[in-house]
Scaffold this motif. Structure first.
Motif, PDB file in Angstrom:
ATOM      1  N   GLY A 195     -23.900 -14.358  24.011  1.00 11.92           N
ATOM      2  CA  GLY A 195     -22.777 -14.696  23.039  1.00 11.92           C
ATOM      3  C   GLY A 195     -22.137 -15.725  23.296  1.00 11.92           C
ATOM      4  O   GLY A 195     -21.076 -16.053  22.314  1.00 11.92           O
ATOM      5  N   MET A 196     -22.114 -16.439  24.104  1.00 10.18           N
ATOM      6  CA  MET A 196     -21.384 -17.629  24.729  1.00 10.18           C
ATOM      7  C   MET A 196     -21.351 -18.898  23.750  1.00 10.18           C
ATOM      8  O   MET A 196     -20.213 -19.238  23.463  1.00 10.18           O
ATOM      9  N   VAL A 197     -22.534 -19.102  23.166  1.00  9.62           N
ATOM     10  CA  VAL A 197     -22.159 -20.344  22.128  1.00  9.62           C
ATOM     11  C   VAL A 197     -21.503 -19.854  21.098  1.00  9.62           C
ATOM     12  O   VAL A 197     -20.767 -20.741  20.472  1.00  9.62           O
ATOM     13  N   ARG A 198     -21.656 -18.914  20.289  1.00  7.75           N
ATOM     14  CA  ARG A 198     -20.820 -18.445  19.060  1.00  7.75           C
ATOM     15  C   ARG A 198     -19.470 -18.145  19.368  1.00  7.75           C
ATOM     16  O   ARG A 198     -18.824 -18.662  18.544  1.00  7.75           O
ATOM     17  N   ALA A 199     -19.286 -17.845  20.238  1.00  3.77           N
ATOM     18  CA  ALA A 199     -17.864 -17.735  20.714  1.00  3.77           C
ATOM     19  C   ALA A 199     -17.137 -19.049  21.187  1.00  3.77           C
ATOM     20  O   ALA A 199     -16.118 -19.039  20.627  1.00  3.77           O
ATOM     21  N   ILE A 200     -17.983 -19.903  21.782  1.00  2.00           N
ATOM     22  CA  ILE A 200     -17.430 -21.366  21.837  1.00  2.00           C
ATOM     23  C   ILE A 200     -17.128 -21.896  20.439  1.00  2.00           C
ATOM     24  O   ILE A 200     -16.397 -22.462  20.164  1.00  2.00           O
ATOM     25  N   VAL A 201     -18.235 -21.763  19.540  1.00  4.44           N
ATOM     26  CA  VAL A 201     -18.214 -22.404  18.283  1.00  4.44           C
ATOM     27  C   VAL A 201     -16.839 -21.785  17.491  1.00  4.44           C
ATOM     28  O   VAL A 201     -16.120 -22.440  16.779  1.00  4.44           O
ATOM     29  N   GLY A 202     -16.858 -20.552  17.602  1.00  5.97           N
ATOM     30  CA  GLY A 202     -15.472 -19.670  16.781  1.00  5.97           C
ATOM     31  C   GLY A 202     -14.158 -20.276  17.581  1.00  5.97           C
ATOM     32  O   GLY A 202     -13.362 -20.643  16.804  1.00  5.97           O
ATOM     33  N   THR A 203     -14.004 -20.362  18.476  1.00  2.45           N
ATOM     34  CA  THR A 203     -12.993 -21.140  19.556  1.00  2.45           C
ATOM     35  C   THR A 203     -12.805 -22.515  19.047  1.00  2.45           C
ATOM     36  O   THR A 203     -11.613 -22.611  18.687  1.00  2.45           O
ATOM     37  N   LEU A 204     -13.827 -23.351  19.089  1.00  7.33           N
ATOM     38  CA  LEU A 204     -13.701 -24.653  18.696  1.00  7.33           C
ATOM     39  C   LEU A 204     -12.869 -24.684  17.395  1.00  7.33           C
ATOM     40  O   LEU A 204     -12.276 -25.702  16.822  1.00  7.33           O
ATOM     41  N   VAL A 205     -13.623 -24.078  16.424  1.00  2.00           N
ATOM     42  CA  VAL A 205     -13.474 -24.130  15.004  1.00  2.00           C
ATOM     43  C   VAL A 205     -11.939 -23.812  14.654  1.00  2.00           C
ATOM     44  O   VAL A 205     -11.139 -24.538  13.836  1.00  2.00           O
ATOM     45  N   ASP A 206     -11.473 -22.852  15.455  1.00  2.11           N
ATOM     46  CA  ASP A 206     -10.175 -22.381  15.359  1.00  2.11           C
ATOM     47  C   ASP A 206      -9.124 -23.519  15.871  1.00  2.11           C
ATOM     48  O   ASP A 206      -8.127 -23.939  15.107  1.00  2.11           O
ATOM     49  N   ILE A 207      -9.519 -24.225  16.610  1.00  2.00           N
ATOM     50  CA  ILE A 207      -8.758 -25.274  17.373  1.00  2.00           C
ATOM     51  C   ILE A 207      -8.863 -26.617  16.212  1.00  2.00           C
ATOM     52  O   ILE A 207      -7.864 -27.222  15.772  1.00  2.00           O
ATOM     53  N   GLY A 208     -10.091 -26.775  15.485  1.00  4.02           N
ATOM     54  CA  GLY A 208     -10.154 -27.725  14.357  1.00  4.02           C
ATOM     55  C   GLY A 208      -9.297 -27.420  13.365  1.00  4.02           C
ATOM     56  O   GLY A 208      -8.792 -28.443  12.498  1.00  4.02           O
ATOM     57  N   LEU A 209      -9.036 -26.250  13.071  1.00  6.71           N
ATOM     58  CA  LEU A 209      -8.102 -25.741  11.846  1.00  6.71           C
ATOM     59  C   LEU A 209      -6.969 -25.515  12.236  1.00  6.71           C
ATOM     60  O   LEU A 209      -5.790 -25.248  11.631  1.00  6.71           O
ATOM     61  N   GLY A 210      -6.403 -25.901  13.533  1.00  6.88           N
ATOM     62  CA  GLY A 210      -4.850 -26.069  13.948  1.00  6.88           C
ATOM     63  C   GLY A 210      -4.429 -24.743  14.325  1.00  6.88           C
ATOM     64  O   GLY A 210      -3.166 -24.520  14.594  1.00  6.88           O
ATOM     65  N   LYS A 211      -5.123 -23.803  14.555  1.00  3.73           N
ATOM     66  CA  LYS A 211      -4.642 -22.478  14.895  1.00  3.73           C
ATOM     67  C   LYS A 211      -4.411 -22.447  16.480  1.00  3.73           C
ATOM     68  O   LYS A 211      -3.549 -21.595  16.953  1.00  3.73           O
ATOM     69  N   MET A 212      -5.125 -23.315  17.238  1.00  4.42           N
ATOM     70  CA  MET A 212      -4.805 -23.563  18.724  1.00  4.42           C
ATOM     71  C   MET A 212      -4.774 -25.161  18.848  1.00  4.42           C
ATOM     72  O   MET A 212      -5.472 -25.794  18.031  1.00  4.42           O
TER      73      MET A 212
END
Length: 252
Positions: A195-212
């Motif tokens: 599940g590592m890559v999907r978790a990384i992608v989800g986290t990076l998208v949150d960062i891209g959306l300004g959530k982090m």
């Protein structure tokens, strides 16, 4: 009796209707379908070992597996025949003879995944992409992706209760690009956790959306807590895309 030989198969599959790569009870998997096809072709039970496992719904543009047989193989005839036997969502791309101790999983030097997102609806690729409704900032995501290369323990991105001895991975590259109307993420490492890559992608998208903020990636990784990272991106956009081996394992 002929001496047994080992072969590497380069295969591709659409993972939509499969419950991942690995054989399991009460679920249809890629490994099960492939072993059934090979056993039909050779008229004897054949088992395969894959270079890595993919989860339910994940695709592979390149997956390597090995099998052993004492039978002689006419490669052109084999590929044509086996592709006629296998389901339409699995294809054999090539077959190569390897040394007897070559191993699809343990001989691999690196593995790569690609993740695909689209921002506009398209009925023709919906099984292969994450259709996202907001436009994440690719520069912020790439800033955070660079931080991955500074760390080696990625427990925060692993599925919990997974049977691994450690969570260390050497990420060699990780970046986003805009290509063919898509946002694509490319990542290469010596190994990946479940599940590592999907978790990384989800986290990076949150960062891209300004959530982090991008620099928060350090704290997320150092926490070793899956709950600190973002939600996993959908399986449909993930492709197992490349496996690297030393050329000296091949006999042809």
């Amino acid at each position: 009796m002929s001496e047994s030989k080992r072969y590497f198969l380069d295969i591709s599959y659409k993972g939509t209707r499969f419950h991942g790569w690995q054989i399991q009870e009460n679920a249809f998997t890629v490994q099960e379908a492939l072993e059934a096809g090979l056993s039909t072709y050779f008229r004897t039970p054949i088992s395969v070992m894959g270079s890595g496992r993919t989860d339910t719904g994940v695709h592979a543009s390149m997956q390597i597996c090995h099998f052993d047989t004492e039978q002689e193989i006419d490669r052109e005839k084999f590929i044509r025949a086996i592709n006629g036997i296998l389901p339409k969502d699995i294809s054999i791309n090539s077959i190569r003879e390897v040394k007897a101790d070559a191993h699809a999983r343990f001989s691999a030097k690196s593995r790569s995944y690609d993740y695909r997102m689209i921002l506009q609806k398209s009925p023709f690729v919906e099984d292969y992409v994450w259709r996202h409704y907001f436009n994440p900032d690719i520069s912020r995501m790439n800033e955070a992706a660079k931080i991955l290369l500074e760390h080696t323990d990625f427990e925060c991105f692993s599925k919990v209760h997974t049977a691994v001895k450690h969570f260390r991975c050497e990420i060699k590259s990780a970046h986003w690009e805009q290509k063919d109307g898509e946002l694509q993420f490319h990542i290469t490492a010596n190994r990946f956790l479940r599940g590592m890559v999907r978790a990384i992608v989800g986290t990076l998208v949150d960062i891209g959306l300004g959530k982090m903020e991008p620099e928060e990636m350090h704290q997320i990784i150092e926490s070793r807590d899956r709950k600190k990272a973002g939600k996993s991106a959908p399986a449909c956009g993930l492709f197992f895309s490349r496996i690297e081996y030393s050329e000296d394992i091949y006999l042809d």
